[in-house]
Write a protein that holds these residues in place. Sequence first.
Motif, short mmCIF file in Angstrom:
data_model
loop_
_atom_site.label_atom_id
_atom_site.label_comp_id
_atom_site.label_asym_id
_atom_site.label_seq_id
_atom_site.Cartn_x
_atom_site.Cartn_y
_atom_site.Cartn_z
N THR A 147 0.81 -1.23 0.00
CA THR A 147 0.00 0.00 0.00
C THR A 147 0.84 1.27 0.00
O THR A 147 0.30 2.38 -0.02
N ALA A 180 -7.84 -8.16 9.07
CA ALA A 180 -8.01 -6.91 8.33
C ALA A 180 -7.23 -6.98 7.02
O ALA A 180 -6.18 -7.64 6.95
N THR A 181 -7.74 -6.34 5.99
CA THR A 181 -7.04 -6.30 4.70
C THR A 181 -5.87 -5.33 4.80
O THR A 181 -5.77 -4.52 5.73
N ASN A 182 -4.97 -5.41 3.82
CA ASN A 182 -3.82 -4.51 3.80
C ASN A 182 -4.26 -3.05 3.75
O ASN A 182 -3.68 -2.18 4.40
N ASP A 183 -5.28 -2.76 2.96
CA ASP A 183 -5.78 -1.39 2.87
C ASP A 183 -6.34 -0.92 4.22
O ASP A 183 -6.14 0.23 4.62
N GLU A 184 -7.06 -1.80 4.91
CA GLU A 184 -7.60 -1.44 6.22
C GLU A 184 -6.49 -1.22 7.23
O GLU A 184 -6.54 -0.29 8.05
N LEU A 185 -5.47 -2.07 7.17
CA LEU A 185 -4.34 -1.92 8.08
C LEU A 185 -3.65 -0.59 7.85
O LEU A 185 -3.32 0.13 8.79
N ARG A 187 -4.83 2.15 6.46
CA ARG A 187 -5.69 3.31 6.71
C ARG A 187 -6.01 3.49 8.19
O ARG A 187 -5.97 4.61 8.71
N SER A 188 -6.31 2.39 8.89
CA SER A 188 -6.88 2.52 10.23
C SER A 188 -6.11 1.83 11.35
O SER A 188 -6.41 2.09 12.53
N TYR A 189 -5.14 0.99 11.02
CA TYR A 189 -4.47 0.21 12.06
C TYR A 189 -2.95 0.26 11.89
O TYR A 189 -2.27 -0.77 11.94
N ARG A 198 -8.83 -3.02 18.61
CA ARG A 198 -9.84 -3.89 18.00
C ARG A 198 -10.26 -4.98 18.98
O ARG A 198 -9.42 -5.61 19.63
#
Length: 218
Positions: A147, A180-185, A187-189, A198
């Motif tokens: 990402t 979590a997906t790579n994009d979620e990681l 962006r948010s984690y 979480r």
Amino acid sequence: MSSTHYEAQPESNSFLTFKDCFARRIISQPGFDDADLDDFTSYLAFEAWGALSQHLRDASYETRSSVPDIDSISIETTPHSVTETLTAYGLASDSESCQQLMRKIVEDYIKQACAPPPVWSTTRTIECEICEREVPLTYHHLIPRSTHAKVLKKKMHPESIINSVAWLCRPCHTAVHHMATNDELARSYHTVELLLGREDIQKWRKYAARQRWGVRRG
């Protein structure tokens, strides 16, 4: 010294760095009683913070080119409340020595605030940062490498943290990517603290912490 002066102190990372620089310099002064160090430095740092230029208050690795050189900074604008308090507590003998102390504090702050991010290998821990077991660790890119281009293009995070990592055991590392997906990681984690926020990671953490490493399972 009334708490009303600093009860609304800013909580930015830059201010907290400035406060820490204040504390380190004050501790090094002979004869200082550190019983009320936190309140004392909170008050002084808050009073002095407003006198700093915006470029100094925004100092970071990314903005380092716009931060003025210490020799060009006017310390004579130190608030009277700071000078008065430092002299009253015997931490400075007069306004000139107060200005010298303030210059050292501001110089410490600039160096720390503008320091480059640590090389990821130097952040290695002994325990897994999720389950806290002392087991073999892997490094988890908090902002997944797949990402990076998107993150930088969209300016989701500063470049200085793009390669930050967490040290996780293999089971916890796998659990993070499962939840979590790579994009979620990205962006948010992107910090350990956000991951631990979480509910599913907390449930996993409690389970993993009870598991013995190295036990073969049939």
